[in-house]
Design a protein around this motif. Structure first.
Motif, short mmCIF file in Angstrom:
data_model
loop_
_atom_site.label_atom_id
_atom_site.label_comp_id
_atom_site.label_asym_id
_atom_site.label_seq_id
_atom_site.Cartn_x
_atom_site.Cartn_y
_atom_site.Cartn_z
N GLN A 41 0.82 -1.22 0.00
CA GLN A 41 0.00 0.00 0.00
C GLN A 41 0.86 1.27 0.00
OE1 GLN A 41 -2.80 -0.40 3.23
NE2 GLN A 41 -3.75 -2.20 2.32
N GLY A 42 1.83 1.32 -0.88
CA GLY A 42 2.68 2.51 -1.02
C GLY A 42 3.80 2.61 -0.01
N LYS A 43 3.91 1.63 0.86
CA LYS A 43 4.98 1.63 1.86
C LYS A 43 5.99 0.55 1.50
CE LYS A 43 2.04 0.80 5.05
NZ LYS A 43 0.80 0.87 5.73
N THR A 44 7.24 0.80 1.86
CA THR A 44 8.29 -0.19 1.74
C THR A 44 8.68 -0.62 3.14
OG1 THR A 44 9.11 0.84 -0.28
CG2 THR A 44 10.62 -0.65 0.87
N ILE A 45 8.73 -1.91 3.37
CA ILE A 45 9.10 -2.45 4.68
C ILE A 45 10.31 -3.33 4.50
CG2 ILE A 45 8.38 -3.79 6.69
CD1 ILE A 45 5.70 -2.58 4.36
N VAL A 46 11.39 -3.00 5.20
CA VAL A 46 12.62 -3.79 5.18
C VAL A 46 12.68 -4.58 6.47
CG1 VAL A 46 15.14 -3.76 5.11
CG2 VAL A 46 13.82 -2.07 3.79
N VAL A 47 12.78 -5.90 6.36
CA VAL A 47 12.98 -6.76 7.52
C VAL A 47 14.41 -7.26 7.44
CG1 VAL A 47 12.24 -8.82 8.76
CG2 VAL A 47 10.54 -7.41 7.58
N ALA A 48 15.25 -6.77 8.35
CA ALA A 48 16.65 -7.18 8.41
C ALA A 48 16.79 -8.20 9.52
CB ALA A 48 17.54 -5.97 8.69
N SER A 49 17.17 -9.42 9.15
CA SER A 49 17.28 -10.51 10.13
C SER A 49 18.73 -10.80 10.43
CB SER A 49 16.61 -11.78 9.60
OG SER A 49 15.23 -11.56 9.40
N PRO A 68 21.52 3.12 5.58
CA PRO A 68 21.79 3.84 4.32
C PRO A 68 22.36 2.94 3.22
CG PRO A 68 22.93 4.90 6.18
CD PRO A 68 22.25 3.69 6.71
N LEU A 69 23.17 1.95 3.60
CA LEU A 69 23.70 1.03 2.59
C LEU A 69 22.59 0.25 1.90
CD1 LEU A 69 26.80 -0.40 4.49
CD2 LEU A 69 26.82 1.18 2.54
N VAL A 70 21.63 -0.22 2.69
CA VAL A 70 20.50 -0.96 2.11
C VAL A 70 19.64 -0.02 1.27
CG1 VAL A 70 18.37 -2.22 2.69
CG2 VAL A 70 20.51 -2.76 3.88
N MET A 71 19.39 1.18 1.77
CA MET A 71 18.58 2.16 1.03
C MET A 71 19.19 2.45 -0.35
SD MET A 71 15.94 3.32 2.77
CE MET A 71 15.35 3.34 4.44
N ILE A 72 20.51 2.65 -0.38
CA ILE A 72 21.20 2.95 -1.64
C ILE A 72 21.22 1.73 -2.55
CG2 ILE A 72 23.46 3.49 -2.64
CD1 ILE A 72 23.87 5.32 -0.11
#
Length: 142
Positions: A41-49, A68-72
């Protein structure tokens, strides 16, 4: 006219992400974690395990550098992305599975002052719009 039910959630990434973490103050340490990215629904969700004690720097101790590394790397918009830290249940240590939403302040081009808000697995599943699988069916990044 007729209505069609569409599941708007999509998992776009499920892989091992590698970065240079901290080696107890003695330089860089190759580190890795599992990254799952969902669009809902227009959102980005990052699950870092976290991948355990042999995976280098923990995701918590390096969050200001890892985000920031993941975002880039994945070309994510920081203004509509939620960052979730996940620690799977540990067999080598007596830890239960845990989830935390991480909020970071922006100072210039740096992220700092993380705040962790512990969340229930059900809350994360509601946010991503589907069940969160814990199996290790993912591919490694080279």
């Amino acid at each position: 006219r007729f209505a069609t039910a569409i599941n708007s959630t999509m998992k776009t990434t499920d892989e091992i992400f590698q970065w240079k973490g901290w080696a107890n103050g003695y330089g860089n340490w190759i580190s890795f974690c599992r990254i799952r990215i969902y669009q809902n629904q227009g959102k980005t969700i990052v699950v870092a395990s976290d991948c355990g004690p042999e995976s280098g720097t923990s995701i918590t101790n390096c969050v200001e550098n890892l985000v920031p590394l993941v975002m880039i790397n994945y070309r994510l918009n920081p203004y509509n992305t939620f960052w979730i830290e996940h620690y799977p249940q540990s067999k080598c240590k007596d830890f239960d599975e845990s989830f935390s939403e991480v909020l970071l302040q922006r100072k210039g081009d740096k992220l700092c002052n993380p705040i962790w808000k512990h969340r229930k697995k059900e809350e994360i599943e509601e946010l991503i719009g589907q069940n969160l699988e814990n199996h290790t069916n993912f591919q490694e990044t080279k």
